[in-house]
Write a protein that holds these residues in place. Structure first.
Motif, mmCIF file in Angstrom:
data_model
loop_
_atom_site.group_PDB
_atom_site.id
_atom_site.type_symbol
_atom_site.label_atom_id
_atom_site.label_comp_id
_atom_site.label_asym_id
_atom_site.label_seq_id
_atom_site.Cartn_x
_atom_site.Cartn_y
_atom_site.Cartn_z
ATOM 1 N N GLU A 242 44.746 67.857 29.306
ATOM 2 C CA GLU A 242 46.183 68.065 29.114
ATOM 3 C C GLU A 242 46.852 66.912 28.374
ATOM 4 O OE1 GLU A 242 47.702 68.807 33.016
ATOM 5 O OE2 GLU A 242 46.829 70.822 33.123
ATOM 6 N N GLY A 243 46.060 65.929 27.922
ATOM 7 C CA GLY A 243 46.621 64.875 27.093
ATOM 8 C C GLY A 243 46.962 63.587 27.815
ATOM 9 N N TRP A 244 46.476 63.410 29.048
ATOM 10 C CA TRP A 244 46.678 62.156 29.776
ATOM 11 C C TRP A 244 45.464 61.248 29.581
ATOM 12 C CZ3 TRP A 244 51.199 61.403 32.666
ATOM 13 C CH2 TRP A 244 51.981 62.541 32.890
ATOM 14 N N VAL A 245 45.647 59.937 29.737
ATOM 15 C CA VAL A 245 44.544 58.985 29.733
ATOM 16 C C VAL A 245 44.717 58.049 30.922
ATOM 17 C CG1 VAL A 245 44.100 59.043 27.251
ATOM 18 C CG2 VAL A 245 45.780 57.415 28.162
ATOM 19 N N ALA A 246 43.602 57.546 31.436
ATOM 20 C CA ALA A 246 43.640 56.578 32.525
ATOM 21 C C ALA A 246 43.914 55.200 31.932
ATOM 22 C CB ALA A 246 42.317 56.580 33.290
ATOM 23 N N ALA A 247 45.123 54.681 32.156
ATOM 24 C CA ALA A 247 45.566 53.494 31.426
ATOM 25 C C ALA A 247 45.788 52.277 32.303
ATOM 26 C CB ALA A 247 46.861 53.809 30.678
ATOM 27 N N GLY A 248 45.515 52.388 33.581
ATOM 28 C CA GLY A 248 45.713 51.241 34.451
ATOM 29 C C GLY A 248 45.165 51.521 35.833
ATOM 30 N N ALA A 249 45.157 50.502 36.663
ATOM 31 C CA ALA A 249 44.729 50.631 38.052
ATOM 32 C C ALA A 249 45.543 49.651 38.880
ATOM 33 C CB ALA A 249 43.239 50.359 38.193
ATOM 34 N N TRP A 250 45.903 50.080 40.075
ATOM 35 C CA TRP A 250 46.818 49.279 40.897
ATOM 36 C C TRP A 250 46.406 49.410 42.356
ATOM 37 C CZ3 TRP A 250 50.462 52.293 43.910
ATOM 38 C CH2 TRP A 250 51.283 51.518 44.721
ATOM 39 N N ARG A 251 46.513 48.328 43.088
ATOM 40 C CA ARG A 251 46.219 48.366 44.516
ATOM 41 C C ARG A 251 47.249 47.535 45.258
ATOM 42 N NH1 ARG A 251 40.634 44.964 43.615
ATOM 43 N NH2 ARG A 251 41.571 42.919 43.301
ATOM 44 N N ARG A 252 47.665 48.038 46.397
ATOM 45 C CA ARG A 252 48.630 47.331 47.227
ATOM 46 C C ARG A 252 47.875 46.603 48.332
ATOM 47 N NH1 ARG A 252 51.798 51.468 49.345
ATOM 48 N NH2 ARG A 252 53.347 51.284 47.697
ATOM 49 N N PRO A 253 48.190 45.320 48.573
ATOM 50 C CA PRO A 253 47.499 44.576 49.631
ATOM 51 C C PRO A 253 47.562 45.309 50.967
ATOM 52 C CG PRO A 253 48.850 43.087 48.323
ATOM 53 C CD PRO A 253 49.171 44.474 47.850
ATOM 54 N N GLY A 254 46.414 45.391 51.624
ATOM 55 C CA GLY A 254 46.350 46.048 52.918
ATOM 56 C C GLY A 254 46.000 47.510 52.858
ATOM 57 N N GLU A 255 46.076 48.130 51.671
ATOM 58 C CA GLU A 255 45.706 49.536 51.539
ATOM 59 C C GLU A 255 44.212 49.675 51.258
ATOM 60 O OE1 GLU A 255 49.551 52.130 50.110
ATOM 61 O OE2 GLU A 255 48.020 51.608 48.637
ATOM 62 N N ALA A 256 43.650 50.798 51.654
ATOM 63 C CA ALA A 256 42.216 51.038 51.491
ATOM 64 C C ALA A 256 41.919 51.885 50.270
ATOM 65 C CB ALA A 256 41.656 51.711 52.743
ATOM 66 N N VAL A 257 42.873 51.952 49.320
ATOM 67 C CA VAL A 257 42.668 52.769 48.118
ATOM 68 C C VAL A 257 43.031 51.979 46.872
ATOM 69 C CG1 VAL A 257 43.087 54.954 49.310
ATOM 70 C CG2 VAL A 257 44.993 53.757 48.202
ATOM 71 N N LEU A 258 42.458 52.411 45.764
ATOM 72 C CA LEU A 258 42.855 51.977 44.425
ATOM 73 C C LEU A 258 43.545 53.159 43.769
ATOM 74 C CD1 LEU A 258 42.457 49.801 42.037
ATOM 75 C CD2 LEU A 258 40.621 51.324 41.303
ATOM 76 N N HIS A 259 44.685 52.905 43.123
ATOM 77 C CA HIS A 259 45.411 53.964 42.424
ATOM 78 C C HIS A 259 45.123 53.879 40.928
ATOM 79 C CE1 HIS A 259 47.948 54.935 45.920
ATOM 80 N NE2 HIS A 259 47.943 53.631 46.147
ATOM 81 N N TYR A 260 44.571 54.951 40.380
ATOM 82 C CA TYR A 260 44.483 55.057 38.927
ATOM 83 C C TYR A 260 45.863 55.453 38.394
ATOM 84 C CZ TYR A 260 39.410 54.709 38.573
ATOM 85 O OH TYR A 260 38.122 54.251 38.591
ATOM 86 N N ILE A 261 46.244 54.825 37.289
ATOM 87 C CA ILE A 261 47.533 55.102 36.662
ATOM 88 C C ILE A 261 47.281 55.843 35.350
ATOM 89 C CG2 ILE A 261 49.659 54.098 35.755
ATOM 90 C CD1 ILE A 261 48.954 51.600 37.504
ATOM 91 N N TRP A 262 47.861 57.028 35.247
ATOM 92 C CA TRP A 262 47.664 57.886 34.085
ATOM 93 C C TRP A 262 48.955 57.962 33.275
ATOM 94 C CZ3 TRP A 262 43.052 60.626 33.035
ATOM 95 C CH2 TRP A 262 42.055 60.493 34.019
ATOM 96 N N ARG A 263 48.841 57.816 31.966
ATOM 97 C CA ARG A 263 49.958 57.995 31.045
ATOM 98 C C ARG A 263 49.556 59.003 29.979
ATOM 99 N NH1 ARG A 263 48.148 55.867 26.393
ATOM 100 N NH2 ARG A 263 47.053 53.872 26.360
ATOM 101 N N ARG A 264 50.538 59.498 29.269
ATOM 102 C CA ARG A 264 50.247 60.457 28.203
ATOM 103 C C ARG A 264 49.605 59.746 27.015
ATOM 104 N NH1 ARG A 264 52.343 65.210 29.656
ATOM 105 N NH2 ARG A 264 54.068 65.175 31.162
ATOM 106 N N ARG A 265 48.658 60.413 26.408
ATOM 107 C CA ARG A 265 47.961 59.844 25.252
ATOM 108 C C ARG A 265 48.962 59.508 24.145
ATOM 109 N NH1 ARG A 265 42.543 60.263 23.878
ATOM 110 N NH2 ARG A 265 42.260 61.819 25.525
ATOM 111 N N GLY A 266 48.812 58.317 23.567
ATOM 112 C CA GLY A 266 49.703 57.902 22.500
ATOM 113 C C GLY A 266 50.879 57.080 22.966
ATOM 114 N N GLU A 267 51.180 57.127 24.261
ATOM 115 C CA GLU A 267 52.239 56.293 24.812
ATOM 116 C C GLU A 267 51.607 55.040 25.406
ATOM 117 O OE1 GLU A 267 54.459 58.544 27.622
ATOM 118 O OE2 GLU A 267 55.098 60.041 26.158
#
Length: 277
Positions: A242-267
């Motif tokens: 659908e035109g998204w790309v995985a452009a970052g990753a973020w984690r909050r201290p104390g959480e047991a997950v990593l969040h992938y950050i997706w943005r639209r291709r070209g942005e």
């Protein structure tokens, strides 16, 4: 810990690299005639040494696709007793430096997107972007790191002429991302994937959670690990289509997950105050 980074190109160095590769993956290493040929023909092979001992390496060779030459980074391995010390990051930065010197402008590689340590390094620290998903990329792999799951991989591109992303240290509210995959704790204390059916058309950024310690989850509950594989496969393939790309990753201290950050291709992710927003 004094660390030395060196170009690997001799038979003796490559034999030492093969021993470390076998220790890391628990399988037979790439044959010497192949690694030597790569080292002598445009490949970039770098070793990390502590007190004269090889403790990590990155192995890459020339690639070509759609009219573009790039460096294909096939393997990075770190001795188990030297992990989580920033050696992987330093190897990749040295690889980029050497790639530029040799005329490469792009480095591409694959990694398992459920391995959060690699995802954070690749997307948050280096600034690479996930652009393609390959289902069961290498077929069945019976080794210490990949066994018992389909070998799905995310292809990332690291464009060396672009300014790398800074490490993401914000909160979800700061960048107004909407969650499309969350994690729910089970009775046994593990995490289960929970896809969210939302309207993504107006969202500037999307968030997709994966477990921080997927290897432990896989060891404790292989069926749940497969559930994560299939959930992320379906989501990542759809977002890329659908035109998204995985452009970052973020984690909050104390959480047991990593969040992938997706943005639209070209942005591009907007920068403010030296941090991603």
């Amino acid at each position: 810990m004094p660390l030395s980074l060196q170009i690997i190109e001799t038979i003796e160095q490559l034999n030492e690299m093969a021993e470390l590769e076998a220790d890391v993956w628990g399988t037979a290493p790439i044959p010497l005639h192949q690694t030597l040929t790569v080292a002598k023909n445009g490949g970039v092979v770098i070793g990390a040494y502590v007190d004269g001992k090889l403790v990590g390496f990155v192995y890459s060779f020339p690639g070509f696709r759609n009219g573009e030459m790039y460096l294909c980074s096939h393997m990075i391995g770190i001795d188990a007793s030297f992990r989580d010390r920033g050696i992987g990051y330093r190897l990749k930065m040295k690889q980029a430096e050497e790639a530029r010197r040799r005329g490469y402008r792009v480095i591409r590689w694959t990694y398992d997107p459920l391995q959060s340590r690699n995802g954070y390094l690749n997307l948050a620290k280096l600034g690479a972007v996930g652009v393609e998903y390959i289902e069961n990329c290498y077929g069945e792999m019976d080794d210490a790191l990949n066994g018992r799951l389909p070998s799905d991989r995310l292809i990332v591109e690291w464009r060396l002429d672009e300014r790398p992303a800074s490490e993401w240290n914000g909160s979800q509210a700061e960048f107004q991302g909407v969650s499309v995959l969350e994690a729910e704790e089970t009775v046994g204390g593990l995490l289960r994937p929970v896809p969210r059916d939302i309207d993504e058309t107006a969202a500037p950024l999307l968030l997709a959670a994966v477990p921080l310690d997927f290897p432990q989850l896989k060891e404790r509950d292989p069926a749940l690990a497969l559930e994560w594989r299939l959930a992320t496969r379906a989501l990542f393939q759809r977002l890329l289509a659908e035109g998204w790309v995985a452009a970052g990753a973020w984690r909050r201290p104390g959480e047991a997950v990593l969040h992938y950050i997706w943005r639209r291709r070209g942005e591009r992710l907007q920068q403010e105050g030296g941090k991603e927003r």
